[in-house]
Design an enzyme around this catalytic site. Structure first.
Site, PDB file in Angstrom:
ATOM      1  N   LEU A  70       0.858  -1.193   0.000  1.00 39.63           N
ATOM      2  CA  LEU A  70       0.000   0.000   0.000  1.00 39.63           C
ATOM      3  C   LEU A  70       0.889   1.235   0.000  1.00 39.63           C
ATOM      4  O   LEU A  70       1.910   1.263   0.689  1.00 39.63           O
ATOM      5  CB  LEU A  70      -0.907  -0.014   1.241  1.00 39.63           C
ATOM      6  CG  LEU A  70      -1.940  -1.154   1.268  1.00 39.63           C
ATOM      7  CD1 LEU A  70      -2.557  -1.292   2.657  1.00 39.63           C
ATOM      8  CD2 LEU A  70      -3.038  -0.923   0.235  1.00 39.63           C
ATOM      9  N   ASP A 179      -3.476  -3.337  18.904  1.00 38.01           N
ATOM     10  CA  ASP A 179      -2.202  -2.612  19.066  1.00 38.01           C
ATOM     11  C   ASP A 179      -2.278  -1.300  18.284  1.00 38.01           C
ATOM     12  O   ASP A 179      -1.406  -0.968  17.484  1.00 38.01           O
ATOM     13  CB  ASP A 179      -1.050  -3.481  18.547  1.00 38.01           C
ATOM     14  CG  ASP A 179       0.318  -2.943  18.946  1.00 38.01           C
ATOM     15  OD1 ASP A 179       0.398  -2.020  19.788  1.00 38.01           O
ATOM     16  OD2 ASP A 179       1.327  -3.456  18.408  1.00 38.01           O
TER      17      ASP A 179
HETATM   18  P1  ADP Z   1       6.724  -4.297  12.473  1.00 35.32           P
HETATM   19  O1  ADP Z   1       5.942  -5.595  12.523  1.00 35.32           O
HETATM   20  O2  ADP Z   1       8.190  -4.522  12.388  1.00 35.32           O
HETATM   21  O3  ADP Z   1       6.335  -3.323  13.573  1.00 35.32           O
HETATM   22  P2  ADP Z   1       5.004  -2.877  10.567  1.00 35.32           P
HETATM   23  O4  ADP Z   1       4.014  -3.896  10.112  1.00 35.32           O
HETATM   24  O5  ADP Z   1       4.546  -1.890  11.599  1.00 35.32           O
HETATM   25  O6  ADP Z   1       6.354  -3.605  11.080  1.00 35.32           O
HETATM   26  O7  ADP Z   1       5.550  -2.119   9.299  1.00 35.32           O
HETATM   27  C1  ADP Z   1       6.626  -1.198   9.362  1.00 35.32           C
HETATM   28  C2  ADP Z   1       6.436  -0.047   8.399  1.00 35.32           C
HETATM   29  O8  ADP Z   1       6.400  -0.547   7.050  1.00 35.32           O
HETATM   30  C3  ADP Z   1       5.091   0.674   8.585  1.00 35.32           C
HETATM   31  O9  ADP Z   1       5.166   1.721   9.499  1.00 35.32           O
HETATM   32  C4  ADP Z   1       4.789   1.166   7.185  1.00 35.32           C
HETATM   33  O10 ADP Z   1       5.432   2.401   6.941  1.00 35.32           O
HETATM   34  C5  ADP Z   1       5.425   0.128   6.292  1.00 35.32           C
HETATM   35  N1  ADP Z   1       4.375  -0.825   5.841  1.00 35.32           N
HETATM   36  C6  ADP Z   1       3.701  -1.715   6.616  1.00 35.32           C
HETATM   37  N2  ADP Z   1       2.821  -2.429   5.909  1.00 35.32           N
HETATM   38  C7  ADP Z   1       2.935  -2.001   4.635  1.00 35.32           C
HETATM   39  C8  ADP Z   1       2.279  -2.335   3.396  1.00 35.32           C
HETATM   40  N3  ADP Z   1       1.351  -3.305   3.352  1.00 35.32           N
HETATM   41  N4  ADP Z   1       2.645  -1.674   2.276  1.00 35.32           N
HETATM   42  C9  ADP Z   1       3.609  -0.726   2.322  1.00 35.32           C
HETATM   43  N5  ADP Z   1       4.263  -0.353   3.446  1.00 35.32           N
HETATM   44  C10 ADP Z   1       3.933  -0.976   4.582  1.00 35.32           C
END
Ligand code: ADP
Length: 272
Positions: A70, A179
């Site tokens: 996304l 969360d």
């Molecule tokens: P973690 O599990 O390490 O906390 P996150 O799932 O929070 O990681 O993702 C880290 C960062 O990656 C997010 O803050 C966002 O900026 C980016 N991100 C997460 N999911 C997506 C996605 N589906 N597409 C693009 N970027 C994403």
């Protein structure tokens, strides 16, 4: 990609599609299995947008999860109002229930598997009574972990004993994100609100609103939108600190530091 707290994030760029991939040690695969199930169940409510999960597993020394890519980057007031409305719709949707009791009352709180909050285990044993669930599997478990790392909270037993009284409002079970801090809510470039990186379970919807307020709060439009679809009960304000104590205890267990004294202050505040 930078920005993740727990895993390494990557953009997997193909000729036709781009995907978001998270990697961790192979031993962490269950964390991704639980994330995949949580995203799928949120998607199934057909309410708020979440990244569509594609697959997870182990390759070589790594565990992986692959999901829809996304493009984030928008964020005006309307988008945050829509975020609130859509989250309320997710909370209103029929929550998943253990197979053997579908249609029975009382409905249960918990989930079909354990998952993680940050990297801490989160226990989700199906439980009919919300106060019992929250005292045992949320606060009680974090207090146990805290004790193992030398954290002693003097009001702990009194607080745990008071939970049935503090949580006597009989909430309707909702699928919750679990969360919902600012790093896990974002608006796409096209203006669509998305929640990601969940610690899903079936609980009181107020836990998501409480956490959204914990580190500075979401834009005001979010709360307007939420209340339009499903107004919060007046007792929420009293329960908020109790619900957020769970996350502060978890931060103490993960990071130590000043979170211990923050937790103590919250306990004092709750006990009045
Ligand atoms: P973690 O599990 O390490 O906390 P996150 O799932 O929070 O990681 O993702 C880290 C960062 O990656 C997010 O803050 C966002 O900026 C980016 N991100 C997460 N999911 C997506 C996605 N589906 N597409 C693009 N970027 C994403």
């Amino acid at each position: 990609m930078s920005g993740g707290c727990i895993n390494q994030g990557y953009a997997l760029i193909g000729e036709i599609s781009t995907y978001f991939v998270k990697l961790n040690q192979a031993s962490q695969v269950e964390m991704f299995e639980a994330e995949m199930l949580g995203l799928q169940q949120m998607l199934d409510t057909q309410t708020i947008r979440v990244p569509k999960p594609i697959c997870c597993g182990i390759a070589g020394d790594s565990a992986y999860i692959v999901m829809e890519w996304l493009e984030f980057g928008g964020g005006n007031t309307q988008a945050w109002e829509e975020m609130g409305r859509k989250l309320a719709e997710m909370h209103k949707a029929n929550p998943p229930q253990p197979l053997q009791i579908v249609g029975e009352t009382p409905a249960r709180f918990g989930w079909e598997r354990n998952n993680t909050i940050g990297s801490t285990p989160q226990l989700n044993n199906w439980t009919a009574d919300w106060a019992e669930f929250f005292a045992k599997h949320r606060l009680g478990y974090q207090f146990q972990l805290a004790q193992r790392r030398g954290g002693h909270f003097s009001g702990k037993d009194e607080l745990l004993g008071k939970v049935p009284e503090l949580l006597d409002h009989q909430p309707q079970p909702s699928l919750v994100h679990g969360d919902l801090w600012g790093g896990n809510a974002a608006i796409t470039k096209l203006g669509e609100p998305v929640i990601l990186d969940p610690a899903t379970y079936v609980g009181d919807r107020e836990v998501d609103i409480a956490m959204s307020e914990l580190f500075g709060g979401f834009p005001a439009g979010f709360y307007r939108g939420y209340n339009e679809v499903w107004a919060l009960d007046s007792g929420y304000k009293q329960r908020k600190t109790l619900y957020n104590l769970y996350h502060i205890l978890n931060h103490f267990n993960l990071f130590g530091g000043g979170y211990g004294s923050q937790a103590s202050r919250m306990i004092e505040q709750i006990l009045g």
